[in-house]
Design a protein around this motif. Sequence first.
Motif, PDB file in Angstrom:
ATOM      1  N   LEU A  57       0.847  -1.186   0.000  1.00 47.83           N
ATOM      2  CA  LEU A  57       0.000   0.000   0.000  1.00 47.83           C
ATOM      3  C   LEU A  57       0.889   1.246   0.000  1.00 47.83           C
ATOM      4  N   SER A  58       0.587   2.202  -0.863  1.00 49.61           N
ATOM      5  CA  SER A  58       1.392   3.425  -0.893  1.00 49.61           C
ATOM      6  C   SER A  58       1.210   4.193   0.409  1.00 49.61           C
ATOM      7  N   ARG A  59       2.187   5.023   0.720  1.00 47.53           N
ATOM      8  CA  ARG A  59       2.104   5.825   1.943  1.00 47.53           C
ATOM      9  C   ARG A  59       0.864   6.713   1.937  1.00 47.53           C
ATOM     10  N   LEU A  60       0.620   7.331   0.799  1.00 45.56           N
ATOM     11  CA  LEU A  60      -0.520   8.237   0.706  1.00 45.56           C
ATOM     12  C   LEU A  60      -1.838   7.492   0.882  1.00 45.56           C
ATOM     13  N   MET A  61      -1.977   6.332   0.270  1.00 48.22           N
ATOM     14  CA  MET A  61      -3.211   5.555   0.415  1.00 48.22           C
ATOM     15  C   MET A  61      -3.376   5.077   1.856  1.00 48.22           C
ATOM     16  N   ALA A  62      -2.285   4.690   2.498  1.00 51.62           N
ATOM     17  CA  ALA A  62      -2.356   4.291   3.910  1.00 51.62           C
ATOM     18  C   ALA A  62      -2.842   5.467   4.756  1.00 51.62           C
ATOM     19  N   ALA A  63      -2.363   6.669   4.451  1.00 52.42           N
ATOM     20  CA  ALA A  63      -2.792   7.854   5.197  1.00 52.42           C
ATOM     21  C   ALA A  63      -4.266   8.149   4.948  1.00 52.42           C
ATOM     22  N   LEU A 115       7.019  -1.659  -3.718  1.00 50.44           N
ATOM     23  CA  LEU A 115       6.317  -1.241  -4.924  1.00 50.44           C
ATOM     24  C   LEU A 115       7.217  -1.244  -6.149  1.00 50.44           C
ATOM     25  N   GLN A 116       8.520  -1.335  -5.938  1.00 48.18           N
ATOM     26  CA  GLN A 116       9.447  -1.318  -7.055  1.00 48.18           C
ATOM     27  C   GLN A 116       9.527  -2.704  -7.683  1.00 48.18           C
ATOM     28  N   THR A 117       9.663  -2.719  -8.989  1.00 48.17           N
ATOM     29  CA  THR A 117       9.829  -3.986  -9.694  1.00 48.17           C
ATOM     30  C   THR A 117      11.183  -3.996 -10.372  1.00 48.17           C
ATOM     31  N   SER A 118      11.715  -5.150 -10.531  1.00 45.69           N
ATOM     32  CA  SER A 118      13.003  -5.300 -11.158  1.00 45.69           C
ATOM     33  C   SER A 118      12.808  -5.590 -12.649  1.00 45.69           C
ATOM     34  N   ASN A 119      13.693  -5.038 -13.462  1.00 44.47           N
ATOM     35  CA  ASN A 119      13.662  -5.327 -14.894  1.00 44.47           C
ATOM     36  C   ASN A 119      14.471  -6.545 -15.250  1.00 44.47           C
TER      37      ASN A 119
END
Length: 121
Positions: A57-63, A115-119
């Motif tokens: 969950l993104s920080r903003l969505m959690a807030a 949230l980061q994905t690897s290429n």
Amino acid sequence: MTRFLRLTAVAILLLSLIAMIGPFGGVEAASGIWDKGAHFVVFGLILWSFGILFPRLSRLMAAVLAVGLGGAVEVVQGLVGRDASWGDLLADALGIAVALLLWATWRRFQPRTALQTSNTR
């Protein structure tokens, strides 16, 4: 360590909800706890709990969810005979905002690694 953090987050959420919705309306006055300060701290901890329990969950969505929970608690308090207060909701939002700022500062304003994905494959 992850299991301990998750159990702590669940305990914070459960104890917070019980204290805010249960029949403990006069406890703050009797114990000398400043109600708005308690809301400020508890909702900062609720934001932390959301971050631990929902790492994607993104920080903003959690807030946003934490503020929504604060609003829902105030509505429920009004329905169960406790005092619903805009001041409490403001204290909730301020606690969440400060916790969000601390969270972002601690992470140096970098995106959450979950949230980061690897290429690379």
